[in-house]
Design an enzyme around this catalytic site. Sequence first.
Site, PDB file in Angstrom:
ATOM      1  N   LYS A  11       0.862  -1.239   0.045  1.00  0.00           N
ATOM      2  CA  LYS A  11      -0.016   0.114   0.006  1.00  0.00           C
ATOM      3  C   LYS A  11       0.839   1.283   0.033  1.00  0.00           C
ATOM      4  O   LYS A  11       2.059   1.333  -0.541  1.00  0.00           O
ATOM      5  CB  LYS A  11      -1.163  -0.045   1.110  1.00  0.00           C
ATOM      6  CG  LYS A  11      -1.822  -1.324   1.352  1.00  0.00           C
ATOM      7  CD  LYS A  11      -2.844  -1.410   2.024  1.00  0.00           C
ATOM      8  CE  LYS A  11      -3.489  -2.728   2.085  1.00  0.00           C
ATOM      9  NZ  LYS A  11      -5.002  -3.053   2.847  1.00  0.00           N
ATOM     10  N   HIS A 101      -8.612  -3.452  -6.074  1.00  0.00           N
ATOM     11  CA  HIS A 101      -8.692  -3.505  -4.693  1.00  0.00           C
ATOM     12  C   HIS A 101      -9.805  -2.807  -3.937  1.00  0.00           C
ATOM     13  O   HIS A 101      -9.899  -1.574  -4.556  1.00  0.00           O
ATOM     14  CB  HIS A 101      -7.140  -3.192  -4.051  1.00  0.00           C
ATOM     15  CG  HIS A 101      -7.117  -3.344  -2.673  1.00  0.00           C
ATOM     16  ND1 HIS A 101      -7.648  -2.565  -1.688  1.00  0.00           N
ATOM     17  CD2 HIS A 101      -6.224  -4.257  -2.030  1.00  0.00           C
ATOM     18  CE1 HIS A 101      -7.174  -2.959  -0.672  1.00  0.00           C
ATOM     19  NE2 HIS A 101      -6.357  -3.970  -0.764  1.00  0.00           N
ATOM     20  N   GLY A 180      -7.314  -4.970   7.133  1.00  0.00           N
ATOM     21  CA  GLY A 180      -6.370  -3.984   8.162  1.00  0.00           C
ATOM     22  C   GLY A 180      -7.258  -4.031   9.424  1.00  0.00           C
ATOM     23  O   GLY A 180      -6.874  -2.859  10.237  1.00  0.00           O
TER      24      GLY A 180
HETATM   25  P1  PGA Z   1      -4.060  -6.692   5.422  1.00  0.00           P
HETATM   26  O1  PGA Z   1      -4.639  -6.046   3.957  1.00  0.00           O
HETATM   27  O2  PGA Z   1      -3.388  -7.938   5.253  1.00  0.00           O
HETATM   28  O3  PGA Z   1      -3.342  -5.498   6.045  1.00  0.00           O
HETATM   29  O4  PGA Z   1      -5.370  -6.800   5.961  1.00  0.00           O
HETATM   30  C1  PGA Z   1      -4.719  -6.761   2.638  1.00  0.00           C
HETATM   31  C2  PGA Z   1      -5.176  -6.167   1.299  1.00  0.00           C
HETATM   32  O5  PGA Z   1      -5.848  -4.846   1.567  1.00  0.00           O
HETATM   33  O6  PGA Z   1      -4.544  -6.540   0.343  1.00  0.00           O
END
Ligand code: PGA
Length: 259
Positions: A11, A101, A180
């Site tokens: 990200k 996404h 997240g």
């Molecule tokens: P996360 O994100 O592993 O931090 O939950 C996954 C993603 O958004 O691809």
Amino acid sequence: MRNKIVAGNWKMNLMPSEGEVLVRDVLKESLALKYNQSVIFCPPATHLMAVKKVMTELEVSETNYMLGAQNASHKLSGAHTGEISPEMLKNIGVRCVIVGHSERRSMYHESPEDLKKKVDTLLSENMICIFCCGEPLAVREAEAHMEYVEKQIEESLFHLKGEGLSNKIILAYEPIWAIGTGKTASAEQAEEMHAFIRSVLAKKWGSDVADDISILYGGSVKGENAAELFSCENVDGGLVGGASLNPNAFLDVIKALKD
Ligand code: PGA
């Protein structure tokens, strides 16, 4: 046989120099990946060349390690201020791009039609598309998650012909309520959805194609839950956010990949 994949989606995190160190730390672990296992690094666009440089310097296998981008334009060139074309990405060694996404769908208003165009442009450049789908919490609570995800796939992918598609598309099921949040789908919930997605693909393209398409799970994947999730028949690895930002945490997820 479908590929087993762990993709790290950084990200908008880390500085380029930190990204370089992270990749170096992961790669120096010299994991004995099998021929059908891959790790994909998806750093921010500003870090791609530095990460590629480390990968080249350490002479990593191109089948086992790939460079991915988090976004690309649906156009190949021209007056599109601020955009980066798939061709430009390919030119610096990027092989795959994440499309659809949930953060791009919700915060940047990317529509199913926009995603469809991105998929087409990527495939025209012989690049791999990591296509994300997944429902918000309210949809899961209303028990409408299957229809929701089926529609996302139908809207942006079902104009494609199935032939040869398994090498070009990777699916990632990411329930938005698990991204997240530290809240992961249970292995049962993940397997139920992944098996459903595969059946949707099989209805459209036949089971030979559907059986060969990798479907990754995403949403708070970490070392503690990866092995259980990846042991599900239809879960072929993970799209990892938070845990991909730390070498040991990411390595723990990679080590959970199955054959
Ligand atoms: P996360 O994100 O592993 O931090 O939950 C996954 C993603 O958004 O691809």
